[in-house]
Design an enzyme around this catalytic site. Structure first.
Site, PDB file in Angstrom:
ATOM      1  N   TYR A 135       0.816  -1.210   0.000  1.00 14.07           N
ATOM      2  CA  TYR A 135       0.000   0.000   0.000  1.00 14.07           C
ATOM      3  C   TYR A 135       0.857   1.270   0.000  1.00 14.07           C
ATOM      4  O   TYR A 135       0.462   2.297  -0.544  1.00 14.07           O
ATOM      5  CB  TYR A 135      -0.890   0.035   1.253  1.00 14.07           C
ATOM      6  CG  TYR A 135      -2.279  -0.521   1.056  1.00 14.07           C
ATOM      7  CD1 TYR A 135      -2.474  -1.811   0.566  1.00 14.07           C
ATOM      8  CD2 TYR A 135      -3.387   0.245   1.376  1.00 14.07           C
ATOM      9  CE1 TYR A 135      -3.745  -2.324   0.407  1.00 14.07           C
ATOM     10  CE2 TYR A 135      -4.665  -0.262   1.226  1.00 14.07           C
ATOM     11  CZ  TYR A 135      -4.840  -1.539   0.742  1.00 14.07           C
ATOM     12  OH  TYR A 135      -6.104  -2.036   0.592  1.00 14.07           O
ATOM     13  N   LYS A 185       2.257 -15.397   2.363  1.00 15.44           N
ATOM     14  CA  LYS A 185       2.396 -16.095   1.074  1.00 15.44           C
ATOM     15  C   LYS A 185       3.878 -16.429   0.909  1.00 15.44           C
ATOM     16  O   LYS A 185       4.532 -16.016  -0.050  1.00 15.44           O
ATOM     17  CB  LYS A 185       1.869 -15.180  -0.056  1.00 15.44           C
ATOM     18  CG  LYS A 185       1.786 -15.840  -1.431  1.00 15.44           C
ATOM     19  CD  LYS A 185       0.715 -16.891  -1.545  1.00 15.44           C
ATOM     20  CE  LYS A 185       0.770 -17.556  -2.904  1.00 15.44           C
ATOM     21  NZ  LYS A 185      -0.151 -18.714  -3.019  1.00 15.44           N
ATOM     22  N   ASP A 217      -4.030 -17.908   0.316  1.00 18.56           N
ATOM     23  CA  ASP A 217      -5.068 -18.520  -0.535  1.00 18.56           C
ATOM     24  C   ASP A 217      -5.847 -19.567   0.257  1.00 18.56           C
ATOM     25  O   ASP A 217      -7.071 -19.647   0.185  1.00 18.56           O
ATOM     26  CB  ASP A 217      -4.462 -19.097  -1.830  1.00 18.56           C
ATOM     27  CG  ASP A 217      -3.239 -19.956  -1.602  1.00 18.56           C
ATOM     28  OD1 ASP A 217      -2.720 -20.003  -0.469  1.00 18.56           O
ATOM     29  OD2 ASP A 217      -2.798 -20.608  -2.576  1.00 18.56           O
ATOM     30  N   ASP A 241      -6.818  -6.460   4.018  1.00 19.09           N
ATOM     31  CA  ASP A 241      -7.909  -5.748   3.344  1.00 19.09           C
ATOM     32  C   ASP A 241      -8.893  -6.767   2.759  1.00 19.09           C
ATOM     33  O   ASP A 241     -10.103  -6.674   2.957  1.00 19.09           O
ATOM     34  CB  ASP A 241      -7.323  -4.860   2.232  1.00 19.09           C
ATOM     35  CG  ASP A 241      -8.399  -4.141   1.442  1.00 19.09           C
ATOM     36  OD1 ASP A 241      -9.350  -3.636   2.062  1.00 19.09           O
ATOM     37  OD2 ASP A 241      -8.281  -4.098   0.199  1.00 19.09           O
ATOM     38  N   ASP A 245     -12.840  -8.196   4.403  1.00 23.63           N
ATOM     39  CA  ASP A 245     -14.124  -8.125   3.697  1.00 23.63           C
ATOM     40  C   ASP A 245     -14.784  -9.497   3.668  1.00 23.63           C
ATOM     41  O   ASP A 245     -15.995  -9.633   3.863  1.00 23.63           O
ATOM     42  CB  ASP A 245     -13.929  -7.647   2.239  1.00 23.63           C
ATOM     43  CG  ASP A 245     -14.128  -6.140   2.087  1.00 23.63           C
ATOM     44  OD1 ASP A 245     -13.838  -5.414   3.059  1.00 23.63           O
ATOM     45  OD2 ASP A 245     -14.560  -5.696   1.010  1.00 23.63           O
TER      46      ASP A 245
HETATM   47  C1  IPM Z   1     -10.561  -0.559   3.855  1.00 24.52           C
HETATM   48  C2  IPM Z   1     -10.761   0.066   2.499  1.00 24.52           C
HETATM   49  C3  IPM Z   1      -9.568   0.952   2.161  1.00 24.52           C
HETATM   50  C4  IPM Z   1      -8.340   0.077   2.144  1.00 24.52           C
HETATM   51  C5  IPM Z   1      -9.727   1.744   0.869  1.00 24.52           C
HETATM   52  C6  IPM Z   1     -10.963   2.594   0.865  1.00 24.52           C
HETATM   53  C7  IPM Z   1      -8.504   2.573   0.594  1.00 24.52           C
HETATM   54  O1  IPM Z   1     -10.973  -0.916   1.540  1.00 24.52           O
HETATM   55  O2  IPM Z   1     -10.460   0.198   4.842  1.00 24.52           O
HETATM   56  O3  IPM Z   1     -10.517  -1.781   3.941  1.00 24.52           O
HETATM   57  O4  IPM Z   1      -8.024  -0.558   1.125  1.00 24.52           O
HETATM   58  O5  IPM Z   1      -7.674   0.002   3.167  1.00 24.52           O
HETATM   59 MG    MG Z   2     -11.162  -2.862   2.331  1.00 24.63          MG
END
Ligand code: IPM
Ligand code: MG
Length: 350
Positions: A135, A185, A217, A241, A245
């Protein structure tokens, strides 16, 4: 006790308003001041993280954030993208430890797309490193090389960056089931071989906590196959990240999940794990619970007020038990409410 409030874009202002009402109702003497971050800041000043916001964020004890981003800024050049503001504040405040709990509330077991027996009782904590990795790694860019366009980024970690986030994970595990799974990884990426080595070294400081390693993975697969095998999952910025999710959807709705991003002294930025949801912005239908639960995390981690944090969390459990549901978690027979209605229900439960 100063809180910098950043409503941001999309549904941000609507959900933040409810969390602010909850904090005010607790009457703990917080001083709250609002500023701009993200697309709204770009529109007003040309900068996604303007100086006035930086000043306020640096002076505050904690930051409460709604969400940033939206399709109207997708075409902007990189420096003027809303996400740049978010990455900028994380980096400037040194918020290297991102805690993303994924908890399944029993009342919402049917909201998950996974079978209830797979997710019942789910309680995972994802610890994501937040200020390093690909990042932020340099060099980065898009250039022309040998007559064609060439895109590149750099993944890197120092051993001290790895050690400090592993320590956060181990400390968190001590307050839970004493299990840490470190995700990497290492079969392909040297950077994550170092991650695995340092994780194993750090584990020696925590003989009472069990450390396991998993390739990313496989971790993605195991999270949907048998998520309850995990307690604390610790990983780098990019893998974290993605996996966070995925973990959030195990619980039925990303609209329920709070997060905390902490520096070494528990100064923190608190935000829902979900985004700005531009498709439903301004309609008053967004679920404010993730933001309200983020305020609870703020009370716990930055202000060391466990009792007040619990009060908010218990109020959220109560409104779910009472059948209040926003659209994202609605099932027939329940009481459908909007953003304000859900806020009212939480205030009543408090
Ligand atoms: C998160 C989001 C952010 C990230 C984006 C909006 C930059 O997806 O907080 O997970 O990738 O960290
Ligand atoms: Mg995110």
């Amino acid at each position: 006790m100063k809180i910098c409030v950043l409503p941001g874009d999309g549904i941000g202002p609507e959900i933040i308003a409810e969390a602010v009402r909850v904090l005010q109702a607790l009457d703990l003497g917080f001083e709250m001041e609002e500023a701009l971050l993200g697309g709204c800041a770009v529109d007003a000043t040309g900068d996604p993280y303007p100086e006035a916001t930086q000043k306020l964020a640096l002076a505050a004890d904690a930051v409460l954030l709604g969400a940033v981003g939206g399709p109207q800024w997708d075409g902007n050049r990189r420096e003027q993208r809303p996400e740049r503001g978010l990455l900028g504040i994380r980096k400037q405040l040194g918020l290297f430890a991102n805690l993303r709990p994924a908890i399944l509330y029993p009342e919402l077991a049917n909201a998950s797309t996974l079978k209830p027996e797979v997710v019942a009782g789910l309680d995972i904590l994802i610890v994501r490193e937040l200020t390093g990795d690909i990042y932020f790694g340099e060099p980065r860019g898009i250039e022309v090389r040998n007559g064609e366009r060439f895109g590149f980024n750099t993944m890197h970690y120092t051993e001290s960056e790895i050690r400090r986030i592993l320590r956060v994970a181990f400390e968190a595990a001590r307050k839970r089931s004493r299990k840490v799974c470190s995700v990497d990884k290492m079969n392909v990426l040297e950077c994550t071989q170092l991650w695995r080595d340092v994780a194993a070294e750090t584990a020696l400081e925590y003989p009472d906590v069990e450390l396991s390693h998993m390739l990313v993975d496989n971790a993605a697969m195991q999270l949907v196959k048998n998520p309850k095998q995990f307690d604390v999952v610790v990983t780098g910025n990019m893998f974290g990240d993605i996996l966070s999710d995925e973990a959030s959807m195990l619980t039925g709705s990303i609209g329920m999940l709070p997060s905390a991003s902490l520096d070494a002294n528990n100064k923190g930025l608190y935000e829902p794990s979900h985004g700005s949801a531009p498709d439903i912005a301004g309609q008053g239908v967004a679920n404010p619970l993730a933001t309200i639960l983020s305020a609870a995390m703020m009370l716990r981690y930055t202000f060391s007020n466990e009792a007040a944090a619990k009060r908010i969390e218990d109020a959220v459990k109560k409104v779910l038990a009472q059948g209040f549901r926003t659209g994202d978690i609605y099932e027939s027979g329940m009481k459908k409410v909007g953003t304000r209605g859900m806020g009212d229900a939480v205030l009543a439960a408090l």
